[in-house]
Scaffold this motif. Structure first.
Motif, short mmCIF file in Angstrom:
data_model
loop_
_atom_site.label_atom_id
_atom_site.label_comp_id
_atom_site.label_asym_id
_atom_site.label_seq_id
_atom_site.Cartn_x
_atom_site.Cartn_y
_atom_site.Cartn_z
N UNK A 199 0.96 -1.32 -0.04
CA UNK A 199 0.02 0.34 -0.03
C UNK A 199 1.00 1.36 0.01
N UNK A 200 1.97 1.11 -0.77
CA UNK A 200 2.86 2.40 -0.83
C UNK A 200 2.29 3.16 -1.90
N UNK A 201 2.08 4.58 -1.66
CA UNK A 201 1.29 5.27 -2.86
C UNK A 201 2.26 5.60 -4.13
N UNK A 202 1.68 5.91 -5.18
CA UNK A 202 2.57 6.10 -6.47
C UNK A 202 3.27 7.16 -6.32
N UNK A 203 3.26 8.28 -5.69
CA UNK A 203 3.94 9.33 -5.32
C UNK A 203 5.45 8.88 -4.41
N UNK A 204 5.27 8.19 -3.52
CA UNK A 204 6.18 7.51 -2.86
C UNK A 204 7.14 6.39 -3.56
#
Length: 320
Positions: A24-29
């Motif tokens: 569940x890591x964001x696309x920005x991260x």
């Protein structure tokens, strides 16, 4: 691309997909971590799905299916809608739908009941679905004659025998061909006492299992030689035919019968006769059959529809 580069690409896709979908890591991260643009992250995630690294399955909660069924019962004259989870593979989708029909039969079949059996892949899938079922002293009768395709698993007689074995009941063959060359031959065969008596028993059944067909050039009827691809196209484009029940009784979007070259050439129960059977279960698993399902439901011959959630959603979106 050499094998080393291909492996590195797959490794990157897997790492990014794992981070996004499982951790569940964001696309920005992910963009910052791998030193790539946010737009490229989106492209790589799409590629991960295209390459089969990521498979997304939506599981419907029972409440969701209940709500869909409620909407179907409000819009069509049916008593039940058996709604299976969606699956991209046609064979697996048929199996999912067949499991629901098998469970329904296991719960509702009683000793001494009679079941009329149709033809086709969807009806055959019920007989082939593997599950443990309490034995019932019931009778399965062919509702349509046989086809000249040795070893054909979608022949009504073969299906009827498998169902009898599965449920511990007995099977009755309709000793007649499904399709004859002309109406005179049909009338001649119907005058035979053995054929007539079997059809009379099929008409008085408690339950009927039938398939819903669409107007497809690769359909079972074309493969059997009953229809040419040109006749299928003519019936669809010029006569407004959108589907059939039981493999040969054709209808339009309003559920009205449409005369075709098949009329008076098939030995089996028609829609009018099916209407007199207390519980007609119609099965249509393929995603191409939503429009055919609408027409079939409007014939008034169907009591229970068994299909996929995708088809049900399409039917509900079209039938306002």
């Amino acid at each position: 691309m050499d094998k080393s580069s291909q492996y590195q690409d797959f490794e990157l896709l897997t790492e990014i997909a794992t981070a996004y979908y499982l951790e569940e890591v964001t696309q920005d991260e992910i963009s910052k971590k791998f030193g790539i643009s946010r737009i490229k992250v989106g492209r790589l995630l799409r590629k991960a799905k295209e390459e089969g690294i990521v498979e997304i399955n939506v599981r419907y909660h029972p409440i969701f299916s209940t709500q869909l069924e409620k909407q179907m019962l409000e819009r069509f004259p049916i008593s039940r809608a058996l709604i299976a989870l969606d699956h991209p593979d046609d064979d697996e989708q048929r199996s999912q739908v067949a499991s629901l029909v098998s469970s329904y039969l296991a719960s509702n079949l009683k000793d001494n009941m009679v079941v009329t059996v149709g033809q086709g892949r969807n009806v055959a899938a019920i007989a082939e679905y593997n599950t443990i079922i309490p034995p019932r002293d019931c009778r399965f009768i062919c509702g349509i004659g046989g086809t000249h395709r040795p070893g054909d698993v979608i022949n009504a007689d073969h299906i009827s025998r498998l169902l009898a074995k599965k449920f511990g009941g007995s099977s009755e063959t309709l000793y007649a061909p499904a399709y004859v060359e002309n109406p005179e031959m049909k009338n001649f065969l119907l005058s035979n006492s053995t054929i007539k008596e079997t059809l009379d028993r099929a008409r008085k059944a408690d339950i009927a299992l039938v398939g819903i067909g669409d107007m497809n050039e690769n359909s079972y009827m074309v493969k059997l030689g009953w229809f040419t691809p040109q006749e299928i196209n003519d019936a669809s484009l010029n006569q407004g035919v959108i589907g059939d029940i039981a493999g040969y009784d054709f209808f339009n979007i309003q559920g009205k019968h449409v005369n075709t070259v098949m009329d008076n050439r098939v030995i089996g129960l028609n829609i009018d006769e099916l209407r007199n059977i207390p519980c007609v279960i119609a099965i249509a698993s393929e995603s191409t059959k939503a429009i055919s399902i609408i027409g079939a439901l409007q014939t008034g011959a169907i009591d229970i529809i068994a299909t996929s959630a995708r088809n049900i959603r399409t039917v509900l979106s079209m039938k306002q």
